[in-house]
Design a protein around this motif. Sequence first.
Motif, PDB file in Angstrom:
ATOM      1  N   GLY A   1      11.508  82.569  99.890  1.00 13.54           N
ATOM      2  CA  GLY A   1      10.960  82.993  98.615  1.00 13.54           C
ATOM      3  C   GLY A   1      11.909  83.804  97.762  1.00 13.54           C
ATOM      4  O   GLY A   1      11.510  84.353  96.731  1.00 13.54           O
ATOM      5  N   LEU A   2      13.175  83.894  98.145  1.00 16.16           N
ATOM      6  CA  LEU A   2      14.176  84.669  97.416  1.00 16.16           C
ATOM      7  C   LEU A   2      15.240  83.740  96.836  1.00 16.16           C
ATOM      8  O   LEU A   2      15.585  82.717  97.444  1.00 16.16           O
ATOM      9  CB  LEU A   2      14.854  85.688  98.336  1.00 16.16           C
ATOM     10  N   ASP A   3      15.770  84.110  95.676  1.00 10.87           N
ATOM     11  CA  ASP A   3      16.864  83.358  95.061  1.00 10.87           C
ATOM     12  C   ASP A   3      18.195  83.936  95.506  1.00 10.87           C
ATOM     13  O   ASP A   3      18.443  85.133  95.341  1.00 10.87           O
ATOM     14  CB  ASP A   3      16.760  83.417  93.538  1.00 10.87           C
ATOM     15  N   PHE A   4      19.039  83.080  96.065  1.00 18.21           N
ATOM     16  CA  PHE A   4      20.359  83.482  96.549  1.00 18.21           C
ATOM     17  C   PHE A   4      21.441  82.833  95.690  1.00 18.21           C
ATOM     18  O   PHE A   4      21.296  81.694  95.240  1.00 18.21           O
ATOM     19  CB  PHE A   4      20.554  83.058  98.011  1.00 18.21           C
ATOM     20  N   TYR A   5      22.560  83.566  95.522  1.00 13.83           N
ATOM     21  CA  TYR A   5      23.710  83.048  94.779  1.00 13.83           C
ATOM     22  C   TYR A   5      24.942  83.174  95.669  1.00 13.83           C
ATOM     23  O   TYR A   5      25.105  84.156  96.401  1.00 13.83           O
ATOM     24  CB  TYR A   5      23.910  83.830  93.481  1.00 13.83           C
ATOM     25  N   PHE A   6      25.811  82.167  95.583  1.00 13.72           N
ATOM     26  CA  PHE A   6      27.008  82.167  96.416  1.00 13.72           C
ATOM     27  C   PHE A   6      28.053  81.256  95.803  1.00 13.72           C
ATOM     28  O   PHE A   6      27.771  80.480  94.877  1.00 13.72           O
ATOM     29  CB  PHE A   6      26.692  81.737  97.852  1.00 13.72           C
ATOM     30  N   SER A   7      29.255  81.323  96.314  1.00 13.39           N
ATOM     31  CA  SER A   7      30.375  80.561  95.778  1.00 13.39           C
ATOM     32  C   SER A   7      30.152  79.063  95.908  1.00 13.39           C
ATOM     33  O   SER A   7      29.862  78.563  96.999  1.00 13.39           O
ATOM     34  CB  SER A   7      31.662  80.947  96.509  1.00 13.39           C
ATOM     35  N   SER A   8      30.304  78.360  94.812  1.00 14.22           N
ATOM     36  CA  SER A   8      30.186  76.897  94.866  1.00 14.22           C
ATOM     37  C   SER A   8      31.288  76.298  95.721  1.00 14.22           C
ATOM     38  O   SER A   8      31.092  75.286  96.398  1.00 14.22           O
ATOM     39  CB  SER A   8      30.254  76.313  93.451  1.00 14.22           C
ATOM     40  N   ALA A   9      32.454  76.929  95.736  1.00 18.90           N
ATOM     41  CA  ALA A   9      33.574  76.427  96.539  1.00 18.90           C
ATOM     42  C   ALA A   9      33.331  76.620  98.019  1.00 18.90           C
ATOM     43  O   ALA A   9      33.987  75.992  98.853  1.00 18.90           O
ATOM     44  CB  ALA A   9      34.865  77.130  96.136  1.00 18.90           C
ATOM     45  N   GLY A  10      32.397  77.497  98.377  1.00 16.35           N
ATOM     46  CA  GLY A  10      32.139  77.784  99.785  1.00 16.35           C
ATOM     47  C   GLY A  10      31.093  76.912 100.415  1.00 16.35           C
ATOM     48  O   GLY A  10      30.737  77.106 101.566  1.00 16.35           O
ATOM     49  N   ARG A  11      30.539  75.938  99.670  1.00 20.23           N
ATOM     50  CA  ARG A  11      29.472  75.109 100.211  1.00 20.23           C
ATOM     51  C   ARG A  11      30.011  74.125 101.247  1.00 20.23           C
ATOM     52  O   ARG A  11      31.122  73.631 101.149  1.00 20.23           O
ATOM     53  CB  ARG A  11      28.796  74.314  99.089  1.00 20.23           C
ATOM     54  N   GLY A  12      29.176  73.823 102.223  1.00 25.41           N
ATOM     55  CA  GLY A  12      29.468  72.718 103.124  1.00 25.41           C
ATOM     56  C   GLY A  12      30.231  73.121 104.365  1.00 25.41           C
ATOM     57  O   GLY A  12      30.977  74.094 104.373  1.00 25.41           O
ATOM     58  N   PRO A  13      30.060  72.351 105.450  1.00 21.93           N
ATOM     59  CA  PRO A  13      30.692  72.693 106.719  1.00 21.93           C
ATOM     60  C   PRO A  13      32.209  72.623 106.682  1.00 21.93           C
ATOM     61  O   PRO A  13      32.885  73.300 107.432  1.00 21.93           O
ATOM     62  CB  PRO A  13      30.106  71.668 107.700  1.00 21.93           C
TER      63      PRO A  13
END
Length: 375
Positions: free
Chosen positions: A255-267
Amino acid sequence: MDADDVVRLRLSQQQLRHPRAVSAEAALKNLLAVQSQEFPYARWSLAQRTAGASAADVEEAVADGRILRTHILRPTWHFVHRDDLRWLLMLSAPRLHQGNGGMYRQTGIDAEAASRSARILADAVAGGAHKTREQLALELQRHGFAAKGLELAYLIMHAEISGVLTSGIPVRSTGGALKQTYALFDERVPASADGHEHRSEALAELVRRYFLSRGPATVKDCADWSGLTVTDVRLGLGLVLEAEPDVLTAATLDGLDFYFSSAGRGPAAAPGPAAEAEGGPRVDLIQCYDEYVMGYSRSRYFLGGTAPALPERDTPMHVVLSDGRMIGSWRHDLAGGRCELDIRTRSDPGPAGHRAIDKAVTEYGRFLGTPAVRK
């Protein structure tokens, strides 16, 4: 995104996993500010995010003034890079003074006292004459201040927050420990470093650096970490997303909105717990005020334990992580030319876990430059 993704990405973005920072300076630039009231352990917070920086490397950067240790954000002791301190202080000083207002009144620090003490302190350290807290107290006492207890603490903190004092070259005490000294702010902090001269620019930079280094995180996490209001953080976030729409990604969990680096996505960008654990779990010994703990408030629960916490009786208070989640506590004792680590886990970690702990102990000894063993 699930809980494992949050843990995996935080470990990666905070550089507790590869790719590590090239130096303690670079680790600090990534994190912007690192809580540092326990100096011996705070050195480790920076070094363990590098490819092998030692305690001496961090101490050298502090002595050189590349890394400064001062009161800022909330306020408490933080390491801040000299290139970031001026604009960061411009952004946060009004709220810091506001928050300290009650203690200023309690200790008799009104506008006249603050102004007069600032002139005395500035004159005392001018020209590279760095002084310890005790030496500054004597200077203030010569000019009629009591300069003891809370009054001394808040006179010095007022001067730090006002851009009069910052950290100087540490000195060794008779027991061998490093003692903080104070220097003239303008002699240690570049006049025009990153150019964030306007509040909106500084606000956007803080929010951008926070989410890039600590994401996934919430707006409330950023507000509590920075000491700014939720409204300010939302404003800064809007400025970042408008200027660089692809730099951050948003996701909802619990139920919370999180923000993070787009470059950090994915395994591929951030190996997960399974990849880290191919030869067993990965154990990290982090200080209780590490940014992996203090970087979050609303979403700290992903840590999997209660930290920071005051020690009970003889209980260590620093944090043992296994694949990013808290499994126990630790502390060090330096005596007889070696370091003994008191490490306590909630349950038996098993043979692989013990091997991982032993490896972490070895890494800590390498950082200190002295043999390290478990008690």
